[in-house]
Write an enzyme that holds these catalytic residues in place. Structure first.
Site, PDB file in Angstrom:
ATOM      1  N   CYS A 201     -12.279   1.320  -2.814  1.00 28.05           N
ATOM      2  CA  CYS A 201     -12.162   2.777  -2.932  1.00 28.05           C
ATOM      3  C   CYS A 201     -12.057   3.433  -1.561  1.00 28.05           C
ATOM      4  O   CYS A 201     -11.387   4.456  -1.409  1.00 28.05           O
ATOM      5  CB  CYS A 201     -13.362   3.334  -3.686  1.00 28.05           C
ATOM      6  SG  CYS A 201     -13.355   2.919  -5.447  1.00 28.05           S
ATOM      7  N   CYS A 379     -14.644  -0.058  11.885  1.00 27.42           N
ATOM      8  CA  CYS A 379     -14.191   0.736  10.737  1.00 27.42           C
ATOM      9  C   CYS A 379     -15.325   1.675  10.344  1.00 27.42           C
ATOM     10  O   CYS A 379     -16.142   2.045  11.190  1.00 27.42           O
ATOM     11  CB  CYS A 379     -13.759  -0.167   9.576  1.00 27.42           C
ATOM     12  SG  CYS A 379     -15.056  -1.237   8.928  1.00 27.42           S
TER      13      CYS A 379
END
Length: 421
Positions: A201, A379
């Site tokens: 997601c 990230c």
């Protein structure tokens, strides 16, 4: 066909309960006895996120007597778009605490149990054994297989759902279901798909109402199992495509190899399946069937180079030291952000280059991070950067590291004035 109700009717309903559940009691399939069954029911919801939110809200509103919430995460701003059980004020709080507070406020007549813990082979059997039905709203295949195996061992129905982008799917697994309806996750996915951060997601995205649509079906299936009415989604996968507003049903049969050793519902490999939980037979230190069930093969694409072992990682404090050394010309490396452009706009580490994960092996990326250079990747948390580091090493980069905890840890520990999402 309708199955027998899982739970017997509990105590008589109070006047407050009769008033609250009047419209539900009016249904012939529910009635007073059905509502008493719900009052006597115990349901465990795994994950207080996009799917867990509507499931928890509808089960609480319906009057399920005891609801367990299992999660081991905190509420983040980026959760709020789809995880509707958490208010803005809950950002930074534990998800179990936030979700529990929400459904207690919604229905003070029910009991809520918080399980702020990771679901692992060491904890899962004792956890699921305490409940009548388990609802899996997690987004991790490794966890889902562990939960499925545990539910198969102790004979618990498992309501399962998944969402990504504009799509969702939902079904019911139950290793001891009658009338040939016994199904497990192994029957739908005989081999565990490999982890792909690009199919999460966080990267691919998800439309919030899709979570609500799938979660509502999961809650409905749970109530049907508890009350013994309707036809549960056993052996049937319900697939939703929000883009064309379609729902379709896909039948699936028992996997041909599920009776072989190591299959999650093998009668010979798990002789105690469906029996009450016993720590001596099924506990974390057991060498019996449960231990074997958690050893799962992972499917990989043999046509492409395989990533090397887990690359070396560094902490955010070590990255801060490296950046300080680079500013003094005492270190030389390329800091690469593998998130998406919209995430980079929210917050970034100064001096980093943006190369989204999906382009990490492109020719344009090679110009930014040459194979001969030292590369440091980050990230949001770390799954995407760890995956990118593995891919780079598999394709000729030798000196690659990723940052543990990602920019979220950086904002929490180093530059605390930066936003977290």
């Amino acid at each position: 066909m309708p199955l027998q109700a899982l739970v017997s009717a509990g105590a008589e309903l109070s006047r407050a309960e009769l008033l609250r559940y009047a419209r539900q009691i009016a249904l012939p399939q529910v009635g007073l006895d059905g509502q008493r069954r719900l009052k006597n029911s115990r349901v465990l919801v795994l994950g207080a996120g996009g799917l867990g939110s509507p499931v928890l809200q509808y089960l609480a509103a319906a009057g399920v007597g005891t609801i367990g919430i299992a999660d081991h995460d905190t509420v983040e701003v980026s959760n709020l778009q789809r995880q509707t059980i958490h208010p803005d004020a809950a950002v930074g709080q534990r998800k179990t605490a936030s979700a529990a507070a929400a459904i207690r406020a919604m229905n003070p007549l029910i009991e809520v149990v918080e399980h702020d813990e990771e679901v692992t082979p060491s904890t899962v059997l004792e956890l699921v054994s305490e409940y009548d039905v388990v609802v899996d709203g997690t987004d991790n295949f490794e966890v889902q297989y562990v939960v499925d195996a545990a539910c198969a061992l102790v004979g618990k129905p498992l309501v399962w759902g998944s969402v990504l982008r504009f799509d969702g799917q939902v079904t019911v697994f139950w290793a001891t279901a009658p009338a040939g309806l016994d199904r497990t996750l192994d029957d739908l996915y005989p081999e565990q798909p490999g982890a792909d951060p690009a199919e999460s997601c966080a990267v691919a995205g998800v439309l919030g109402p899709v979570c609500a649509a799938i979660g509502a079906v999961m809650a409905t299936e749970t109530l049907k199992l508890l009350g013994g009415y309707g036809e549960p989604l056993l052996g049937r996968l319900l697939v939703h495509d929000a883009l064309d507003a379609s729902w379709r049903e896909v039948a699936f049969a028992p996997a041909p190899k599920r009776g072989q050793p190591g299959a999650s519902r093998s009668r010979s490999g798990a002789a105690n399946i469906g029996e009450p939980y016993s720590i001596t037979r099924q506990g974390a230190d057991s060498t019996g069937p449960a231990t074997k069930l958690f050893e799962r093969p992972v499917v990989t694409d043999a046509s492409s180079p395989q990533p090397a072992a887990q690359p070396e990682s560094i902490s955010v404090s070590e990255l801060a030291d490296l950046l300080a050394a680079r500013s003094r010309d005492e270190a030389d490396f390329v800091l690469v952000d593998v998130r998406e452009p919209y995430e980079y706009e929210i917050v970034a580490i100064e001096g980093s280059e943006l190369v989204p994960l999906g382009r990490i092996l492109s020719d344009a990326a090679r110009e930014i991070l040459p194979p001969q250079e030292k590369i440091v990747l980050y990230c949001h948390h770390e799954p995407r950067s760890a995956h990118a580091a593995a891919q780079l090493r598999a394709h000729g980069w030798d000196d690659v590291q990723f940052v543990r905890g990602g920019i979220d840890a950086w904002a929490a520990e180093i530059e605390t004035d930066k936003p977290r999402y």
